[in-house]
Design an enzyme around this catalytic site. Structure first.
Site, PDB file in Angstrom:
ATOM      1  N   LYS A  11       0.840  -1.200   0.000  1.00  0.00           N
ATOM      2  CA  LYS A  11       0.000   0.000   0.000  1.00  0.00           C
ATOM      3  C   LYS A  11       0.872   1.245   0.000  1.00  0.00           C
ATOM      4  O   LYS A  11       2.056   1.237   0.371  1.00  0.00           O
ATOM      5  CB  LYS A  11      -0.950   0.025   1.199  1.00  0.00           C
ATOM      6  CG  LYS A  11      -0.277  -0.009   2.581  1.00  0.00           C
ATOM      7  CD  LYS A  11       0.191   1.320   3.133  1.00  0.00           C
ATOM      8  CE  LYS A  11       0.732   1.207   4.558  1.00  0.00           C
ATOM      9  NZ  LYS A  11       1.468   2.413   5.004  1.00  0.00           N
ATOM     10  N   GLY A  96       9.901  -2.989   7.292  1.00  0.00           N
ATOM     11  CA  GLY A  96      10.106  -1.626   7.779  1.00  0.00           C
ATOM     12  C   GLY A  96      10.152  -0.598   6.676  1.00  0.00           C
ATOM     13  O   GLY A  96      10.901   0.370   6.742  1.00  0.00           O
ATOM     14  N   GLY A  98       7.188   0.958   5.250  1.00  0.00           N
ATOM     15  CA  GLY A  98       6.019   1.826   5.149  1.00  0.00           C
ATOM     16  C   GLY A  98       5.034   1.382   4.091  1.00  0.00           C
ATOM     17  O   GLY A  98       4.078   2.092   3.792  1.00  0.00           O
ATOM     18  N   GLY A 100       3.311  -1.550   4.342  1.00  0.00           N
ATOM     19  CA  GLY A 100       2.258  -2.350   4.968  1.00  0.00           C
ATOM     20  C   GLY A 100       2.364  -3.842   4.753  1.00  0.00           C
ATOM     21  O   GLY A 100       1.343  -4.540   4.792  1.00  0.00           O
ATOM     22  N   GLY A 101       3.564  -4.375   4.568  1.00  0.00           N
ATOM     23  CA  GLY A 101       3.709  -5.786   4.244  1.00  0.00           C
ATOM     24  C   GLY A 101       3.126  -6.733   5.271  1.00  0.00           C
ATOM     25  O   GLY A 101       2.372  -7.646   4.929  1.00  0.00           O
ATOM     26  N   GLY A 102       3.454  -6.544   6.548  1.00  0.00           N
ATOM     27  CA  GLY A 102       2.934  -7.429   7.584  1.00  0.00           C
ATOM     28  C   GLY A 102       1.420  -7.360   7.708  1.00  0.00           C
ATOM     29  O   GLY A 102       0.745  -8.385   7.842  1.00  0.00           O
ATOM     30  N   SER A 103       0.890  -6.151   7.645  1.00  0.00           N
ATOM     31  CA  SER A 103      -0.563  -5.978   7.744  1.00  0.00           C
ATOM     32  C   SER A 103      -1.277  -6.584   6.547  1.00  0.00           C
ATOM     33  O   SER A 103      -2.337  -7.207   6.678  1.00  0.00           O
ATOM     34  CB  SER A 103      -0.910  -4.491   7.842  1.00  0.00           C
ATOM     35  OG  SER A 103      -0.414  -3.935   9.038  1.00  0.00           O
ATOM     36  N   ASP A 136      -3.302  -0.999  10.269  1.00  0.00           N
ATOM     37  CA  ASP A 136      -3.430  -0.983   8.815  1.00  0.00           C
ATOM     38  C   ASP A 136      -4.211  -2.178   8.275  1.00  0.00           C
ATOM     39  O   ASP A 136      -4.618  -2.171   7.103  1.00  0.00           O
ATOM     40  CB  ASP A 136      -2.049  -0.979   8.150  1.00  0.00           C
ATOM     41  CG  ASP A 136      -1.313   0.340   8.305  1.00  0.00           C
ATOM     42  OD1 ASP A 136      -1.934   1.318   8.775  1.00  0.00           O
ATOM     43  OD2 ASP A 136      -0.115   0.388   7.980  1.00  0.00           O
TER      44      ASP A 136
END
Length: 278
Positions: A11, A96, A98, A100-103, A136
């Site tokens: 994102k 890290g 910004g 939104g990979g984990g979300s 997110d």
């Protein structure tokens, strides 16, 4: 046992304003989210024994903190499902960054397991689970570009003309907690009066403290700013992006970035690829 392979898109925050801070320490924000046709790929294999396992590389994240495992565990608890799942992630979204990979991974697991386990849960029900995993996550469950308020969970779908994004990715992994705790962070940005925004509207309030701590972000911004006046950081960093009308312009901007700095070109999505799964 059935297997399902799904995308988890990255994102961008087209702007991000910090509007306040709650008594519990969480910051309130106002941000415009849009998903990209670039991201991770997740393969889920149904298990009959109830086990939830993460397979493959751990990317330095313990299994009990992995958002995909937490998402699957929370969904099974909420639904009462007895099935399990093996989870394998092909990681393309930098950690890290910004983006939104984990979300996004967590949201795609919720959506995909909703289908794989044949739960039939509504989008609203999945969002209730998702917001406990991360601020997110609800956006990625929403299914379309959205204006987010509160801590990011109050979503208003919006229509955004598609564009090409040139993205530069500094090597540093930026800690969201570090940027939000910066003493110089602006925490009183005014709320927008309307939900209609011109291209290049607003700014990213997290950008100044991130730039002060990570020189590579400064270099990425300087490079993209030569090609677009709308260049800015996404999320809490460290990726920097700029919008372009054509793929060729976006690729030229990324190619002109700092030596050895990685980047990619992607197009914005009008609809999340798993939107029909809820």
């Amino acid at each position: 046992m059935r297997t399902l392979t799904v995308p988890a898109p990255a994102k961008l925050n087209l702007f991000l304003h910090v509007t306040g801070r709650r008594d519990d320490g969480y910051h309130t924000i106002e941000t415009l989210f849009v998903a990209l046709d670039f991201g991770d790929t997740i393969t889920l294999k149904q298990r009959a024994d109830g086990a939830i396992r993460r397979l493959g590389e751990d990317f330095g994240v313990p299994q009990d903190r992995d958002l995909t495992v937490r998402a699957a565990t929370a969904l099974r608890r909420a639904s009462g499902c007895a099935d399990g799942v093996d989870i394998a992630v092909v990681k393309r979204i930098p950690l890290g960054s910004g983006l939104g990979g984990g979300s996004s991974d967590a949201a795609s697991v919720l959506l995909a397991l909703n289908r794989l386990w044949e739960l039939g849960m509504t989008r609203a029900e999945l969002m209730q689970i998702g917001v406990a995993l991360g601020a997110d996550v609800p956006f990625f469950l929403c299914g379309e570009p959205a204006l987010a308020r509160g801590i990011g969970e109050r979503l208003t779908p919006v229509s955004i003309p598609s564009f090409w994004a040139g993205v530069l990715a500094p090597k540093h992994s930026v800690s969201t907690a570090t940027i939000f705790s910066a003493p110089e962070l602006t925490r009183d940005s005014a709320s927008a009066k309307m939900d209609v925004f011109s291209e290049g509207y607003g700014r990213n309030d997290l950008q100044p403290p991130a730039v002060a701590r990570f020189p590579d972000i400064t270099a990425a911004l300087a490079a993209l700013s030569k090609r677009s006046a709308a260049a800015r950081m996404t999320g809490s960093g460290g990726c920097v992006f700029a919008p372009f009308a054509t793929e060729a312009d976006a690729r030229a901007a990324v190619a002109a970035g700092p030596h050895a700095m990685q980047g990619f070109v992607a197009r914005t999505l009008a609809r999340h690829p798993l939107a029909s799964f809820a």
